[in-house]
Design a protein around this motif. Structure first.
Motif, PDB file in Angstrom:
ATOM      1  N   TYR A   1       0.828  -1.205   0.000  1.00  0.00           N
ATOM      2  CA  TYR A   1       0.000   0.000   0.000  1.00  0.00           C
ATOM      3  C   TYR A   1       0.863   1.256   0.000  1.00  0.00           C
ATOM      4  O   TYR A   1       2.041   1.224   0.352  1.00  0.00           O
ATOM      5  N   ILE A   2       0.266   2.352  -0.473  1.00  0.00           N
ATOM      6  CA  ILE A   2       0.968   3.634  -0.463  1.00  0.00           C
ATOM      7  C   ILE A   2       0.172   4.619   0.380  1.00  0.00           C
ATOM      8  O   ILE A   2      -1.036   4.448   0.560  1.00  0.00           O
ATOM      9  N   GLY A   3       0.835   5.616   0.894  1.00  0.00           N
ATOM     10  CA  GLY A   3       0.130   6.561   1.747  1.00  0.00           C
ATOM     11  C   GLY A   3       0.903   7.848   1.948  1.00  0.00           C
ATOM     12  O   GLY A   3       2.048   7.986   1.513  1.00  0.00           O
TER      13      GLY A   3
ATOM     14  N   PHE B   1      -3.731   4.039   0.777  1.00  0.00           N
ATOM     15  CA  PHE B   1      -4.446   3.533  -0.396  1.00  0.00           C
ATOM     16  C   PHE B   1      -4.065   2.077  -0.587  1.00  0.00           C
ATOM     17  O   PHE B   1      -2.892   1.768  -0.781  1.00  0.00           O
TER      18      PHE B   1
ATOM     19  N   LEU C   1      -4.698  -1.458  -2.600  1.00  0.00           N
ATOM     20  CA  LEU C   1      -5.139  -1.965  -3.895  1.00  0.00           C
ATOM     21  C   LEU C   1      -5.171  -3.482  -3.869  1.00  0.00           C
ATOM     22  O   LEU C   1      -4.217  -4.121  -3.414  1.00  0.00           O
TER      23      LEU C   1
ATOM     24  N   ALA D   1      -9.300   4.033  -0.161  1.00  0.00           N
ATOM     25  CA  ALA D   1      -8.642   5.186   0.446  1.00  0.00           C
ATOM     26  C   ALA D   1      -9.127   5.248   1.888  1.00  0.00           C
ATOM     27  O   ALA D   1     -10.345   5.229   2.125  1.00  0.00           O
TER      28      ALA D   1
END
Lengths: 330, 330
Positions: free
Chosen positions: A41-43, A55, A57, A70
């Protein structure tokens, strides 16, 4: 292209906890049988009194749905200063056959629901069938959600609850007794709560209030929820030495779950992890093998749980004509 | 919480190319002055005749907007089999002060627009003021978008265009002549097009149809658009040996842009990169310093370009009461 929009209240009405439990079981089995893609995940971590937004996925190859959640949290000043909750969420669902955006739903509730369900799934798979008593270490929203889910799959006779904050604890006791009719005993120490319990659930922020190994009686099942990042910890790592350790994702738990701590201290090696819960659910690995075993379920949370839960909500919405269609283009 | 929904047609009407150019300049300056957070993007590659979907996250600290762009492409069977375009996009905007979701807009157009604008920004900063003639290597959508943007900031006298496919080339010629009244000369070879040009734009898929160093006359500005991933290439790496190389992001271009090729062949070292276009726009580094310089702008594309462009569209929508408000929760 038509996109279905679902409000928070619609999401709430569109799914029952038993369905969430089913969706999370499906997610675990899919993950452990290579039917899932979940990039890291990215944030963004916001500065100064704000929290973070992440975020997550996930692609579920069987139902051909890609989900993006989100999720923001930790914005303590939001209610007073901005009139919005301190935690919010939005989920996008894409049809993976063509990548059309088929649904946008409020995602505030789903993280709590699917995390609650994860504890119940582990109880079904790993707790003693005769288990009746729960120790709840922590008494916030997720502590309630765990009870809501576990109450669907077993008869809970009493809950020994502990919290650092007495007011939170009495509110928890009142809420649980009113909502579920389960007696809650406010414990004066974590030890007192844990010693009584067949099932121990930890949902604290994981800032070092550890459950000690000596307190846990043989046959106990432990649901470790609060640790999903480095720096968080809820269990004495010695607990892992002689326990059957089951995780949601070996990669994730070894990296940033509760299981990281005993690995880091060489109390156990990676090979000592019994397996993923999906492998147990698929029948590829045994669950509990005796009434004296201590079992630990380490949950760090996965995008695929959001995916299967949100997909179920979407299916229910379509089946019941709930929601608002919006055409982003003709 | 109210979220503004914007359809593709509304997005189209809400922004002028000159505004996109301004937004992209702002993005480049913000990026090079540490006002931006852009985690690595995440995505899913779908199997069998399908394409991919990527998610690009950007936080612009000055305007306090977090953007997430979902963008899919390469679904060649979509129009015939699913009745949707082969490429689609959606952009979410969050107010970074509280992480409320303030806008969801169709994002199909924005990637094309902001990539077109990036070429124009580089022409303003790096091309000779006397430049009048363009070579367009490639004649697809982005080749048109480059002309649309550059036409806003200089007088284009003629375009020498080349494409592998003669039909695509004649359609490009007809479209550009009709839309902009600029004469297009269909070149019979890339060499013929490049030799005529003050500005060379490459927008091919980057599968090895290289622009050779010998063809490029002194004083030329090259806009390298097509290479944004390993495996793509549009320029003879020898071109970099004596050129002034300006990039959108040093980290990204050295990793997967056109600039990777000469670095990989040791034709240039990382220190030979003149700088980022943001540094030139901020006046921290010189742009063109003589009429004989060959300048190269390597564009790989950044989330912050989506952020500033989408923010401008959102502002215009609010100012002009365009769009539909939706309340995901009360």
């Amino acid at each position: 292209m038509k996109t279905l929009l679902l409000k928070k209240d619609e999401v709430r009405r569109l799914i029952r906890m038993t369905e969430v439990i089913g969706a999370v079981e499906e997610a675990y089995k899919a993950f452990s049988s290579d039917q899932v893609e979940q990039p890291d995940y990215i944030g963004i971590h916001l500065p100064s009194l704000r929290g973070e937004i992440d975020f997550k996925l996930g692609y579920y190859k069987v139902n051909e749905i890609i989900s993006m959640k989100a999720h923001s949290g930790g914005f303590t000043n939001n209610p007073a200063e901005h009139g919005v909750p301190n935690s919010m969420g939005t989920i996008l669902l894409f049809d993976a056959r063509n990548c059309a955006l088929i649904c946008i739903m409020d995602g505030s509730l789903i993280t709590g629901l699917r995390t609650g369900a994860s504890g119940a799934v582990s109880v079904k798979a790993l707790a003693r069938k005769s288990a009746r008593t729960i120790a709840s270490i922590g008494s916030g929203n997720q502590a309630r959600m765990q009870i809501r889910a576990i109450n669907e799959i077993m008869k809970i006779e009493e809950i020994h609850a502990w919290s650092r904050t007495p007011e939170t604890l009495s509110k928890y006791k009142a809420d649980i007794e009113r909502e579920f009719g389960i007696p809650v005993i406010a414990a004066s120490s974590k030890k007192e709560a844990v010693e009584q319990a067949d099932i121990v659930i930890t949902t604290t922020r994981g800032k070092g209030e550890l459950v000690e190994a000596d307190w846990v009686k043989p046959g106990t099942h432990i649901v470790a929820i609060g640790t999903d990042q480095r720096g968080k910890q809820e269990l004495d790592p010695e607990l892992f030495r002689n326990a059957k350790v089951v995780v949601d994702s070996i990669a994730q738990c070894a990296e940033k779950g509760e299981t990281w701590h005993p690995l880091n201290k060489n109390i156990i090696a990676k090979d000592d992890i019994h397996g993923e819960i999906g492998e147990v659910l698929l029948g590829w690995k045994p669950g509990r093998e005796g009434d004296d075993e201590i079992t630990i379920f380490d949950s760090t949370g996965m995008a695929i749980q959001d995916n299967t839960t949100a997909s179920k909500i979407y299916q229910n919405a379509i089946a019941n004509n709930v929601g608002t269609f919006f055409q982003f283009f003709e």
